[in-house]
Design an enzyme around this catalytic site. Structure first.
Site, short mmCIF file in Angstrom:
data_model
loop_
_atom_site.label_atom_id
_atom_site.label_comp_id
_atom_site.label_asym_id
_atom_site.label_seq_id
_atom_site.Cartn_x
_atom_site.Cartn_y
_atom_site.Cartn_z
N GLN A 183 71.85 59.94 76.47
CA GLN A 183 70.59 59.73 76.05
C GLN A 183 69.55 60.88 76.40
O GLN A 183 68.82 61.15 75.47
CB GLN A 183 70.01 58.38 76.94
CG GLN A 183 68.84 58.00 76.82
CD GLN A 183 68.33 56.73 77.75
OE1 GLN A 183 69.11 56.18 78.62
NE2 GLN A 183 67.16 56.41 77.56
N TYR A 223 60.73 47.36 76.01
CA TYR A 223 61.00 48.29 77.17
C TYR A 223 59.40 47.86 77.77
O TYR A 223 58.34 48.52 78.12
CB TYR A 223 60.21 49.69 76.47
CG TYR A 223 60.45 50.95 77.40
CD1 TYR A 223 61.52 51.00 78.34
CD2 TYR A 223 59.31 51.70 77.48
CE1 TYR A 223 61.65 52.24 79.07
CE2 TYR A 223 59.47 53.02 78.57
CZ TYR A 223 60.54 53.26 79.34
OH TYR A 223 60.50 54.18 79.92
N HIS A 246 59.62 49.50 85.49
CA HIS A 246 60.93 50.40 84.88
C HIS A 246 60.14 51.55 84.13
O HIS A 246 60.68 52.84 84.31
CB HIS A 246 61.48 49.58 84.02
CG HIS A 246 62.56 50.43 83.19
ND1 HIS A 246 63.78 50.97 83.86
CD2 HIS A 246 62.78 50.57 82.25
CE1 HIS A 246 64.38 51.55 82.98
NE2 HIS A 246 64.01 51.51 81.86
#
Ligand code: CA
Length: 430
Positions: free
Chosen positions: A249, A137, A142
């Site tokens: 999610q 990640y 992001h």
């Protein structure tokens, strides 16, 4: 050992289209099914696939220490286990055989008829048996965008993010090569305004624009990989679409992280481009502040300038580029990811795959997911056929391309292309 295969002036006798992703300087590795239904390990120059199993049997790798059947396998795992020196010897030899100045194979019509295939005569397979798959990640943009949307713009990054390459263990059973369609996943969600969870097809299917690296056997259990050695254990890279169901999610991820929202499908491009081939495109990643702890500290250039593009292609074939990003936006390097992964003694094997995490750039047209591009559905993305998207619709195809480019020199990955089909209908349904 020098990487002679990277010589930018080298020309090949294989007919190669201008602007191909696969000039003689690339020499990626993959696995394919030939027109005779034989599975083999191969490489590619231009639009010609090259059967390395046949080349080896015909003696073209003489003097390189390889077992007889190393290329007659349905995965690259054993070849990758042979290590960096062997990868380099083999790539250099292929480059030599296909050099325009070398007549050995060029003038042997019999051998050429056995070794060479047109790309439309073969079917690409998964290049490795992926034992373990980890997803990081590691794009600051992001992580900041997602943190802003889901938590608090003031504290978008979690306190650990600038100190640890954050990651989670994924699942390898549903990693598929480009071209294999997937179904919209079913699952449990908790829609806004609902009083209890509901079950049905995900309504928020998304892509994640990523790249992934493939490792060789790196360590024994208990043994960390020092940061300065880490790149030696990375065989190469592929394009990676880590399909995600945002509604599943959102409901399931607390407290243990992603689960069924992520493991219904992840697609990769079938040719592994070696780290050696990417050498000329090495660059510096973003400045790291605060300085990482000493076990993660690196000097020099450890990122790569890889341009990335993502298209949505509608059922009628109309294509729209919705994102342009670059691998060099990644905050944490692959070496830092691999070193961090093994710092506790976790064992990494040949054929393991590590995803970068969604690669978003600084501008809204460089975001790597629909979640960000359409900002949670509040800014629908216009497509060239006049429609718009908040997420991916049934019958849409998502295509990621990636390439490095300098003056007259292009090393590309081809593409990973995946069509989303409607939710799976049980065969037993009456
Ligand atoms: Ca991901």
């Amino acid at each position: 050992m020098p990487i002679t295969a990277n010589n930018p002036n080298k020309k090949t006798w294989v007919n190669t289209p201008d602007n191909t992703d696969f000039p003689i300087q690339n020499i990626p590795f993959g696995v394919f099914l030939t027109r005779d239904d034989i599975i083999t390990i191969g490489t590619r120059i231009g639009d010609t696939a090259i059967d390395l199993g046949a080349m080896h049997q015909l003696g073209y790798f003489e003097d390189i220490p390889l077992t007889d059947d190393i290329f007659l396998q349905d995965t690259l795992n054993d070849f990758i286990s042979d290590g960096k020196k062997t990868w380099r010897l083999v790539r250099n030899r292929i480059s030599e055989v296909f050099d325009i100045k070398n007549g050995t194979l060029q003038n042997n019509e019999d051998h050429k008829s056995i070794i060479l295939f047109a790309m439309n005569e073969i079917e690409m397979q998964l290049p490795v048996q992926i034992g373990d798959y980890t997803d990081f990640y590691s794009s600051r943009e992001h992580a900041t965008n997602v943190g802003t949307m889901f938590r608090d713009p003031e504290n978008a990054l979690m306190p650990n993010w600038l100190h640890i390459p954050v990651g989670y263990h994924g699942r390898s059973s549903t990693i598929i090569p480009s071209g294999v369609p997937i179904h919209r996943p079913m699952g449990q969600t908790f829609p806004k305004g609902a009083e209890k969870p509901v079950f049905g097809p995900s309504k928020l299917v998304d892509f994640e624009l990523e790249m992934a690296f493939i490792t060789t056997d790196a360590n024994s259990i208990g043994e960390p990989i020092p940061i300065n050695d880490a790149e030696d254990y990375i065989f190469g890279m592929v394009l990676f679409n880590d399909w995600s169901a945002r509604d599943i999610q959102k409901w399931e991820y607390v407290p243990l992280g992603p689960f069924l929202a992520k493991n219904f499908a992840s697609s990769i491009s079938p040719w592994i481009v070696t780290l050696d081939a990417l050498e000329p495109f090495r660059t510096k990643g973003p400045d790291q502040d605060p300085k990482p702890l000493p076990y993660l500290a690196q000097n020099g250039d450890h990122s790569f300038d890889i341009q990335l593009e993502l298209d949505i292609v509608t059922d009628k074939g109309i294509s729209t580029t919705v994102s342009k990003s670059n691998f060099q936006y990644m905050y944490w390097t692959m070496a830092q990811q691999l070193t961090h992964h093994t710092v506790n003694g976790c064992k990494v094997n040949s054929g393991d795959m590590m995803g970068s995490g969604t690669i978003s750039g600084p501008t809204p047209d460089s975001y790597g997911s629909m979640l960000e591009l359409a900002w949670q559905g509040t800014r629908p993305v216009p497509l060239n056929d006049g429609s718009e998207r908040k997420f991916i619709q049934d019958a849409d195809t998502v295509v990621i391309r990636g390439f490095c480019k300098d003056k007259g020199h292009r090393i590309g990955f081809g593409k990973v292309s995946t069509k989303l089909l409607p939710a799976f209908e049980s065969k037993n349904k009456k």
